[in-house]
Design a protein around this motif. Structure first.
Motif, PDB file in Angstrom:
ATOM      1  N   ALA A   1      10.398   3.888   2.173  1.00 38.69           N
ATOM      2  CA  ALA A   1      11.293   3.441   3.115  1.00 38.69           C
ATOM      3  C   ALA A   1      10.174   2.670   4.101  1.00 38.69           C
ATOM      4  N   LEU A   2       8.883   3.115   4.484  1.00 34.22           N
ATOM      5  CA  LEU A   2       8.154   2.251   5.116  1.00 34.22           C
ATOM      6  C   LEU A   2       7.536   1.039   4.478  1.00 34.22           C
ATOM      7  N   HIS A   3       7.413   0.980   3.288  1.00 33.18           N
ATOM      8  CA  HIS A   3       7.345  -0.176   2.473  1.00 33.18           C
ATOM      9  C   HIS A   3       8.447  -1.249   2.536  1.00 33.18           C
ATOM     10  N   LEU A   4       9.560  -0.784   2.378  1.00 34.66           N
ATOM     11  CA  LEU A   4      10.657  -1.564   2.616  1.00 34.66           C
ATOM     12  C   LEU A   4      10.915  -2.283   3.625  1.00 34.66           C
ATOM     13  N   MET A   5      10.321  -1.397   4.821  1.00 31.73           N
ATOM     14  CA  MET A   5      10.553  -1.839   6.153  1.00 31.73           C
ATOM     15  C   MET A   5       9.446  -3.178   6.411  1.00 31.73           C
ATOM     16  N   GLY A   6       8.603  -2.955   5.470  1.00 36.76           N
ATOM     17  CA  GLY A   6       7.330  -4.166   5.681  1.00 36.76           C
ATOM     18  C   GLY A   6       6.099  -3.560   6.612  1.00 36.76           C
ATOM     19  N   VAL A   7       6.229  -2.530   6.727  1.00 37.11           N
ATOM     20  CA  VAL A   7       5.092  -1.758   7.541  1.00 37.11           C
ATOM     21  C   VAL A   7       3.837  -1.625   6.572  1.00 37.11           C
ATOM     22  N   GLY A   8       2.493  -2.306   6.738  1.00 39.77           N
ATOM     23  CA  GLY A   8       1.313  -2.278   6.301  1.00 39.77           C
ATOM     24  C   GLY A   8       1.424  -3.392   5.040  1.00 39.77           C
ATOM     25  N   ALA A   9       2.426  -4.479   5.251  1.00 37.09           N
ATOM     26  CA  ALA A   9       2.503  -5.464   4.625  1.00 37.09           C
ATOM     27  C   ALA A   9       1.217  -6.571   4.651  1.00 37.09           C
ATOM     28  N   GLY A  10       0.781  -6.687   5.726  1.00 38.57           N
ATOM     29  CA  GLY A  10      -0.301  -7.659   6.060  1.00 38.57           C
ATOM     30  C   GLY A  10      -1.048  -7.551   7.203  1.00 38.57           C
ATOM     31  N   TRP A  11      -2.117  -8.207   7.559  1.00 37.00           N
ATOM     32  CA  TRP A  11      -2.659  -8.349   8.798  1.00 37.00           C
ATOM     33  C   TRP A  11      -2.607  -9.569   9.288  1.00 37.00           C
TER      34      TRP A  11
ATOM     35  N   MET B   1       0.790  -1.220  -0.052  1.00 34.20           N
ATOM     36  CA  MET B   1      -0.047   0.089  -0.219  1.00 34.20           C
ATOM     37  C   MET B   1       0.956   1.401  -0.048  1.00 34.20           C
ATOM     38  N   PHE B   2       1.810   1.125   0.933  1.00 36.53           N
ATOM     39  CA  PHE B   2       2.773   2.303   0.835  1.00 36.53           C
ATOM     40  C   PHE B   2       3.462   2.755  -0.528  1.00 36.53           C
ATOM     41  N   ALA B   3       3.937   1.636  -1.360  1.00 38.51           N
ATOM     42  CA  ALA B   3       4.380   1.769  -2.401  1.00 38.51           C
ATOM     43  C   ALA B   3       3.353   2.394  -3.491  1.00 38.51           C
ATOM     44  N   LEU B   4       2.273   2.202  -3.606  1.00 34.31           N
ATOM     45  CA  LEU B   4       1.234   2.768  -4.382  1.00 34.31           C
ATOM     46  C   LEU B   4       1.272   4.380  -4.048  1.00 34.31           C
ATOM     47  N   VAL B   5       1.126   4.608  -2.485  1.00 34.10           N
ATOM     48  CA  VAL B   5       1.066   6.021  -2.300  1.00 34.10           C
ATOM     49  C   VAL B   5       2.501   6.828  -2.800  1.00 34.10           C
ATOM     50  N   ALA B   6       3.421   6.132  -2.512  1.00 33.60           N
ATOM     51  CA  ALA B   6       4.762   6.793  -2.991  1.00 33.60           C
ATOM     52  C   ALA B   6       4.564   6.917  -4.459  1.00 33.60           C
ATOM     53  N   ALA B   7       4.123   6.030  -5.089  1.00 29.31           N
ATOM     54  CA  ALA B   7       4.124   6.291  -6.900  1.00 29.31           C
ATOM     55  C   ALA B   7       3.131   7.653  -6.868  1.00 29.31           C
ATOM     56  N   VAL B   8       2.410   7.788  -6.331  1.00 25.96           N
ATOM     57  CA  VAL B   8       1.052   9.106  -6.639  1.00 25.96           C
ATOM     58  C   VAL B   8       2.007  10.066  -6.087  1.00 25.96           C
ATOM     59  N   LEU B   9       2.618   9.978  -4.943  1.00 26.20           N
ATOM     60  CA  LEU B   9       3.374  11.245  -4.498  1.00 26.20           C
ATOM     61  C   LEU B   9       4.531  11.617  -5.461  1.00 26.20           C
ATOM     62  N   PHE B  10       5.265  10.656  -6.090  1.00 23.22           N
ATOM     63  CA  PHE B  10       6.259  10.962  -6.988  1.00 23.22           C
ATOM     64  C   PHE B  10       5.613  11.656  -8.309  1.00 23.22           C
ATOM     65  N   VAL B  11       4.634  11.096  -8.687  1.00 22.38           N
ATOM     66  CA  VAL B  11       3.870  11.585  -9.996  1.00 22.38           C
ATOM     67  C   VAL B  11       3.541  13.114  -9.765  1.00 22.38           C
TER      68      VAL B  11
END
Length: 56
Positions: free
Chosen positions: A41-51, A1-11
């Protein structure tokens, strides 16, 4: 999820940089880029990866 947010922020940062836009003095292309890097960075740390359910 954080990767998608990061992509939107970069765009958004790219659009702001190309168009020379800024929302006040707070939200600039640099601010959006920094927020995108934080999300990566949060995505690479694994934050929000799963529940996982709470075991009782």
């Amino acid at each position: 999820m954080f990767a998608l947010v990061a992509a939107v922020l970069f765009v958004l940062a790219l659009i702001f940089e190309i168009a020379g836009l800024a929302v006040g003095s707070v939200i600039t292309a640099t601010t959006l880029g920094t927020a995108g890097l934080l999300c990566v960075a949060l995505h690479l740390m694994g934050v929000g990866a799963g529940w996982t359910p709470l075991k009782r």
